[in-house]
Design a protein around this motif. Structure first.
Motif, mmCIF file in Angstrom:
data_model
loop_
_atom_site.group_PDB
_atom_site.id
_atom_site.type_symbol
_atom_site.label_atom_id
_atom_site.label_comp_id
_atom_site.label_asym_id
_atom_site.label_seq_id
_atom_site.Cartn_x
_atom_site.Cartn_y
_atom_site.Cartn_z
ATOM 1 N N ALA A 9 25.559 50.167 31.443
ATOM 2 C CA ALA A 9 25.232 49.206 30.638
ATOM 3 C C ALA A 9 24.048 47.996 31.371
ATOM 4 C CB ALA A 9 26.210 48.233 31.040
ATOM 5 N N GLU A 10 23.815 47.649 32.287
ATOM 6 C CA GLU A 10 22.650 47.426 33.060
ATOM 7 C C GLU A 10 21.393 48.140 33.129
ATOM 8 O OE1 GLU A 10 22.509 44.104 33.873
ATOM 9 O OE2 GLU A 10 24.434 44.339 33.250
ATOM 10 N N GLN A 11 21.141 49.038 32.474
ATOM 11 C CA GLN A 11 20.169 50.189 33.022
ATOM 12 C C GLN A 11 19.796 50.150 31.305
ATOM 13 O OE1 GLN A 11 22.079 49.882 35.064
ATOM 14 N NE2 GLN A 11 21.582 51.790 36.509
ATOM 15 N N PHE A 12 20.993 49.834 30.675
ATOM 16 C CA PHE A 12 20.301 50.513 28.983
ATOM 17 C C PHE A 12 19.815 49.205 28.429
ATOM 18 C CE2 PHE A 12 22.610 49.940 24.905
ATOM 19 C CZ PHE A 12 22.024 50.972 23.983
ATOM 20 N N ARG A 13 20.626 47.972 29.424
ATOM 21 C CA ARG A 13 19.999 46.557 28.655
ATOM 22 C C ARG A 13 18.523 46.768 28.767
ATOM 23 N NH1 ARG A 13 25.415 44.423 30.201
ATOM 24 N NH2 ARG A 13 26.422 44.177 28.312
ATOM 25 N N LYS A 14 18.166 46.461 29.985
ATOM 26 C CA LYS A 14 17.087 46.855 30.334
ATOM 27 C C LYS A 14 15.963 47.556 29.484
ATOM 28 C CE LYS A 14 13.502 47.217 34.412
ATOM 29 N NZ LYS A 14 13.626 47.412 36.175
ATOM 30 N N ALA A 26 18.317 45.101 16.402
ATOM 31 C CA ALA A 26 17.233 45.859 16.208
ATOM 32 C C ALA A 26 18.023 47.683 16.856
ATOM 33 C CB ALA A 26 16.575 45.167 16.770
ATOM 34 N N LEU A 27 18.809 46.886 18.171
ATOM 35 C CA LEU A 27 18.736 48.401 19.006
ATOM 36 C C LEU A 27 19.758 49.262 18.167
ATOM 37 C CD1 LEU A 27 18.154 50.092 21.418
ATOM 38 C CD2 LEU A 27 20.313 48.503 21.793
ATOM 39 N N ALA A 28 20.628 49.179 17.048
ATOM 40 C CA ALA A 28 21.657 49.630 16.551
ATOM 41 C C ALA A 28 21.028 50.740 15.189
ATOM 42 C CB ALA A 28 23.113 48.528 15.731
ATOM 43 N N ARG A 35 25.807 48.460 14.767
ATOM 44 C CA ARG A 35 26.286 46.979 15.586
ATOM 45 C C ARG A 35 27.140 46.905 16.542
ATOM 46 N NH1 ARG A 35 27.409 42.859 17.590
ATOM 47 N NH2 ARG A 35 28.801 42.604 15.683
ATOM 48 N N SER A 36 28.002 46.568 16.119
ATOM 49 C CA SER A 36 29.622 46.774 16.707
ATOM 50 C C SER A 36 29.730 48.573 17.360
ATOM 51 C CB SER A 36 30.717 46.199 15.799
ATOM 52 O OG SER A 36 31.317 47.824 14.569
ATOM 53 N N THR A 37 29.067 48.504 17.208
ATOM 54 C CA THR A 37 29.508 50.658 18.328
ATOM 55 C C THR A 37 28.708 49.865 19.381
ATOM 56 O OG1 THR A 37 30.053 51.745 16.253
ATOM 57 C CG2 THR A 37 29.401 52.770 18.440
ATOM 58 N N VAL A 41 30.164 49.093 22.914
ATOM 59 C CA VAL A 41 30.151 50.107 24.273
ATOM 60 C C VAL A 41 29.498 49.137 25.510
ATOM 61 C CG1 VAL A 41 28.776 51.811 25.091
ATOM 62 C CG2 VAL A 41 29.649 52.369 23.271
ATOM 63 N N LEU A 42 29.061 48.380 24.992
ATOM 64 C CA LEU A 42 28.196 47.931 25.775
ATOM 65 C C LEU A 42 29.150 46.487 26.802
ATOM 66 C CD1 LEU A 42 24.736 46.241 24.475
ATOM 67 C CD2 LEU A 42 24.745 47.105 26.678
ATOM 68 N N LYS A 43 30.698 46.560 26.386
ATOM 69 C CA LYS A 43 30.953 45.432 26.879
ATOM 70 C C LYS A 43 32.155 46.354 27.449
ATOM 71 C CE LYS A 43 34.156 42.791 24.323
ATOM 72 N NZ LYS A 43 34.890 41.716 23.686
#
Length: 76
Positions: A9-14, A26-28, A35-37, A41-43
């Motif tokens: 998750a942290e690497q993905f957010r970065k 925007a990412l979704a 967006r909910s997916t 997944v992030l949670k």
């Protein structure tokens, strides 16, 4: 032992920030998932499926699978 895939998750957010995505929406859109997916997944409420993984690798190129995901054992 069975295996599953977990988002780093942290690497993905970065990676998303560095790629210029300022919101989950925007990412979704770039990943072609809901967006909910992305949010779930992030949670950690949802495991990343093929559409999420493929979308992430496309939207966050040149990131590789190992940069964003890890294969972990599953307890049955």
């Amino acid at each position: 032992m069975a295996k599953t895939i977990r988002l780093r998750a942290e690497q993905f957010r970065k990676a998303a920030r560095l790629a210029g995505y300022r919101s989950d929406y925007a990412l979704a859109n770039a990943m072609e998932v809901e967006r909910s997916t992305v949010h779930r997944v992030l949670k950690g409420d949802l495991q990343p499926g093929p559409a999420f993984i493929g979308g992430a690798l496309t939207a966050l190129a040149p990131m590789q699978f190992e940069d964003l995901f890890e294969v972990i054992p599953v307890r049955l």
